[in-house]
Design a protein around this motif. Structure first.
Motif, short mmCIF file in Angstrom:
data_model
loop_
_atom_site.label_atom_id
_atom_site.label_comp_id
_atom_site.label_asym_id
_atom_site.label_seq_id
_atom_site.Cartn_x
_atom_site.Cartn_y
_atom_site.Cartn_z
N LEU A 241 1.41 -5.53 3.19
CA LEU A 241 2.18 -7.07 3.15
C LEU A 241 2.15 -7.51 1.65
CD1 LEU A 241 4.79 -8.71 3.71
CD2 LEU A 241 3.05 -9.84 4.65
N CYS A 242 0.56 -7.26 1.45
CA CYS A 242 0.56 -7.97 -0.02
C CYS A 242 0.48 -7.14 -1.25
CB CYS A 242 -1.21 -7.91 -0.33
SG CYS A 242 -2.10 -9.81 0.59
N ALA A 243 0.37 -5.84 -0.65
CA ALA A 243 0.56 -4.98 -1.76
C ALA A 243 2.37 -4.63 -1.62
CB ALA A 243 0.77 -3.98 -1.42
N ALA A 244 3.04 -5.03 -0.75
CA ALA A 244 3.98 -5.09 -0.96
C ALA A 244 5.16 -6.38 -1.87
CB ALA A 244 5.25 -5.38 -0.14
N ALA A 245 3.83 -7.19 -1.78
CA ALA A 245 4.69 -8.57 -2.36
C ALA A 245 4.11 -8.55 -3.35
CB ALA A 245 3.91 -9.86 -1.83
N GLU A 246 3.52 -8.44 -3.91
CA GLU A 246 3.38 -8.24 -5.62
C GLU A 246 3.94 -7.16 -6.14
OE1 GLU A 246 -0.25 -6.53 -7.73
OE2 GLU A 246 -1.71 -6.95 -5.86
N MET A 247 4.45 -6.23 -5.21
CA MET A 247 6.20 -4.98 -6.15
C MET A 247 6.92 -6.00 -6.55
SD MET A 247 4.90 -1.94 -3.89
CE MET A 247 2.92 -1.35 -3.56
N ILE A 248 7.48 -6.77 -5.30
CA ILE A 248 8.66 -7.46 -4.70
C ILE A 248 8.34 -8.42 -6.16
CG2 ILE A 248 9.48 -9.44 -3.91
CD1 ILE A 248 9.05 -7.78 -1.00
N LEU A 249 7.54 -8.75 -6.62
CA LEU A 249 7.79 -9.79 -8.08
C LEU A 249 7.99 -8.96 -9.28
CD1 LEU A 249 5.08 -13.04 -6.95
CD2 LEU A 249 6.96 -12.69 -6.98
N LYS A 250 6.42 -7.51 -8.60
CA LYS A 250 7.39 -6.74 -10.41
C LYS A 250 8.60 -6.28 -10.17
CE LYS A 250 3.61 -4.83 -12.90
NZ LYS A 250 3.68 -5.72 -13.83
N GLU A 309 3.60 3.04 -8.13
CA GLU A 309 2.35 3.85 -7.41
C GLU A 309 1.24 3.14 -7.68
OE1 GLU A 309 4.24 7.21 -8.93
OE2 GLU A 309 5.27 7.14 -7.07
N LYS A 310 1.18 2.12 -8.57
CA LYS A 310 -0.52 1.70 -8.74
C LYS A 310 -0.94 1.09 -8.29
CE LYS A 310 0.22 2.22 -14.35
NZ LYS A 310 0.59 1.44 -15.10
N ILE A 311 -0.06 0.12 -7.99
CA ILE A 311 -0.65 -1.57 -6.71
C ILE A 311 -0.74 -0.72 -5.75
CG2 ILE A 311 0.86 -3.15 -6.01
CD1 ILE A 311 2.45 -3.79 -8.54
N ALA A 312 -0.41 0.48 -5.25
CA ALA A 312 -0.41 1.30 -4.10
C ALA A 312 -1.77 1.54 -4.02
CB ALA A 312 0.13 1.83 -3.53
N CYS A 317 -3.60 1.46 -0.32
CA CYS A 317 -1.96 1.55 0.82
C CYS A 317 -0.89 2.54 0.80
CB CYS A 317 -1.89 -0.15 1.04
SG CYS A 317 -2.07 -1.38 1.16
N PRO A 318 -1.34 3.75 1.64
CA PRO A 318 -0.46 4.98 0.71
C PRO A 318 0.88 4.32 0.47
CG PRO A 318 -2.15 5.41 2.15
CD PRO A 318 -2.28 3.97 1.72
N ILE A 319 2.14 4.57 -0.12
CA ILE A 319 3.20 4.16 -0.22
C ILE A 319 4.17 5.85 -0.49
CG2 ILE A 319 3.25 4.81 -2.91
CD1 ILE A 319 5.04 2.21 -3.20
N ARG A 320 5.08 6.15 0.55
CA ARG A 320 6.31 6.71 0.55
C ARG A 320 7.84 5.93 -0.56
NH1 ARG A 320 10.22 8.34 4.16
NH2 ARG A 320 9.58 7.30 5.89
N ILE A 321 8.22 6.38 -1.27
CA ILE A 321 9.36 6.48 -1.54
C ILE A 321 10.59 7.03 -1.37
CG2 ILE A 321 10.66 5.48 -3.46
CD1 ILE A 321 8.09 4.89 -4.48
N GLU A 322 12.12 6.35 -0.59
CA GLU A 322 12.87 7.18 -0.63
C GLU A 322 14.49 6.85 -1.82
OE1 GLU A 322 15.41 6.97 3.39
OE2 GLU A 322 12.84 8.10 3.99
N GLU A 323 14.46 7.75 -2.27
CA GLU A 323 15.85 7.30 -3.41
C GLU A 323 16.74 7.72 -2.48
OE1 GLU A 323 15.01 9.70 -7.28
OE2 GLU A 323 13.50 8.67 -7.35
N THR A 324 17.45 6.61 -1.69
CA THR A 324 18.12 6.68 -0.87
C THR A 324 19.81 6.97 -1.06
OG1 THR A 324 17.19 5.04 0.48
CG2 THR A 324 18.90 4.93 1.22
N TRP A 325 20.05 6.32 -2.47
CA TRP A 325 21.45 5.93 -2.72
C TRP A 325 21.73 5.73 -4.06
CZ3 TRP A 325 25.21 1.58 -2.37
CH2 TRP A 325 26.35 1.77 -2.27
N ARG A 326 22.89 6.98 -4.96
CA ARG A 326 23.18 5.65 -6.52
C ARG A 326 24.28 6.14 -6.42
NH1 ARG A 326 17.88 8.58 -9.11
NH2 ARG A 326 16.53 7.99 -9.10
N VAL A 327 24.83 5.34 -7.08
CA VAL A 327 26.70 5.36 -7.10
C VAL A 327 26.70 4.68 -8.67
CG1 VAL A 327 29.31 3.86 -7.03
CG2 VAL A 327 26.76 4.28 -5.34
N GLU A 328 26.97 5.66 -9.79
CA GLU A 328 27.10 5.71 -11.26
C GLU A 328 28.31 4.24 -11.21
OE1 GLU A 328 28.49 9.53 -12.96
OE2 GLU A 328 26.53 9.98 -13.20
#
Ligand code: GLV
Ligand code: MN
Ligand code: MN
Length: 413
Positions: A241-250, A309-312, A317-328
């Motif tokens: 959760l701390c890792a997420a908190a840093e990411m959210i502020l970034k 990735e750097k924060i993780a 805290c291993p990180i997995r990212i999904e690129e869920t959706w993009r609309v131009e």
């Protein structure tokens, strides 16, 4: 009768919207009608009942989108289509989406009772799952209809409880047989509340968006190490959760760094096991990035992804990212946009062109048909909240613009 003199019935539009707002009404004055829930079904049933009263041909497609078709003099001509969505956000407002569907219904009621014949058929539509808050992504059914998204991929999207889209569609009885596949559309108009502060600030009644920003959605999953919070020293923790908190502020700082009127938001987070005395070992959060500039949004994502990735790594805290959706980003048909502005002015409503920061089914429709939208002011610029509100006279004004735009397109050869 001169068609230019035709006007909608504002009182009837209001009572229609008030009737709909009872379905899924929340104590705070909003609605909660998440897609494919029992509330969505009840609202659909009422909508279908109203379509039947107008003797429309009703089509329900394999994604559950509901179409009501009114014949033209020449049914071989491509259709004029208008609508939006009946589903809402959790604790959403009484106008987002439903105004566009009920506004289109009001225009058809007006056309019907005045026995107006148009050259082209007119179709009203309720697109399934525009919001995407229960089943990501947003604009799912219009995405399939326009051939951008795959139907079976859409069917297998799951909600937070693991329920599949297709099973919920079946459960509420709206899995139609008609192919969710585009047919020729001469013009698509979507009537909607602005959901932002500009029209109110500028003192305008009608907004004609030049288009819609791009929408990029990502899902981030973090793994930490759970432990008793008391005996475990601060040093050496792997707190997801701390890792997420840093990411959210970034992410929150990203638009200021990138410019380009970008916005970036984390709106949803799940923390596990979510106990005050256990160090969190699993977090999921969502990322939403929008701008008129697609490339800038991609660059922004690349930048913040590296930061994530750097924060993780630093926090173990291993990180997995999904690129869920993009609309131009979606620049609308300039001729139709101008028609919205001109029509508003003819009717005596002050109007401006603007850009839509909210996503709409019009974004996908614009890829297959000439498209424009009609916006009316949101009081206080508030939307996706229970206090979302629009003046009834503005609802009526927007519906009049919609009616006149539809009539013009429907009588074009
Ligand atoms: C749709 O409601 C959006 O996210 O803009
Ligand atoms: Mn909407
Ligand atoms: Mn919405």
């Amino acid at each position: 009768m001169n068609l230019r003199d035709l006007r909608v019935n504002g009182r009837r539009l209001r009572s229609t919207l008030e009737e709909m707002a009872k379905i899924g009404a929340t104590p705070g004055g909003g609605v909660q009608r998440l897609t494919l829930t029992d509330e969505d079904k009840l609202a659909r049933d009422l909508f279908v009942k109203w379509l039947k009263e107008l003797d429309l041909e009703i089509i329900i497609d394999e994604m559950g989108s509901i179409f009501g078709k009114r014949d033209g003099k020449n049914n071989d001509l491509s259709h004029v289509m208008s609508g939006s969505h009946i589903d809402s956000q959790p604790k959403g407002g009484r106008f987002d989406g439903i105004l566009g569907v009920m506004g289109a219904l009001e225009t058809l009621r007006t056309i019907h009772e005045n026995e107006v014949e148009t050259e082209r058929p007119i179709v009203i539509v309720d697109w399934t799952n525009e919001e995407g808050s229960r089943f990501a992504p947003a604009m799912l059914a219009s995405g399939v209809w326009t051939g951008v998204l795959d139907r079976d991929w859409a069917y297998h999207r799951t909600d937070i409880n693991g329920r599949r889209f297709v099973d919920e569609l079946e459960r509420i009885g709206y899995r139609g047989a008609f192919p969710a596949k585009e047919w020729p559309v001469h013009a698509y108009y979507e009537y909607h509340i602005e959901q932002g502060p500009i029209l109110e600030r500028e003192g305008k009644t009608i907004g004609a968006p030049k288009g819609i920003v791009c929408l990029h959605w990502y899902d981030v999953y973090l793994e930490g190490e759970a432990n008793q919070v008391g005996p475990t020293p601060m040093a050496g923790r792997h707190d997801a959760l701390c890792a997420a908190a840093e990411m959210i502020l970034k992410l929150n700082q990203l638009p200021a760094e990138m410019g380009g009127n970008m916005v970036a938001t984390v709106g949803e987070i799940e923390n596990y096991p979510n106990s005050r005395n256990i160090i969190p070992d699993k977090v999921h959060f969502t990322v939403d990035i929008r701008s008129w500039d697609d490339d800038l949004s991609l660059q922004a994502w690349e930048k913040v992804r590296k930061d994530f990735e750097k924060i993780a790594q630093r926090r173990g805290c291993p990180i997995r990212i999904e690129e869920t959706w993009r609309v131009e980003h979606s620049p609308f048909d300039q001729r139709l946009v101008q028609r919205v502005v001109d029509t508003a002015k003819e009717l005596g409503y002050p109007a401006i062109q603007m850009i839509s920061g909210a996503g709409h089914d019009a974004s996908y429709m614009n890829q297959v048909a000439p498209t424009a939208m009609i916006f009316v002011p949101s009081i206080g610029g508030r939307s996706h909240v229970e206090v979302e509100n629009t003046k009834w006279e503005d609802c009526e004004a927007g519906a009049n613009v919609l009616l006149q735009c539809i009539l013009q397109s429907a009588n074009e050869s």
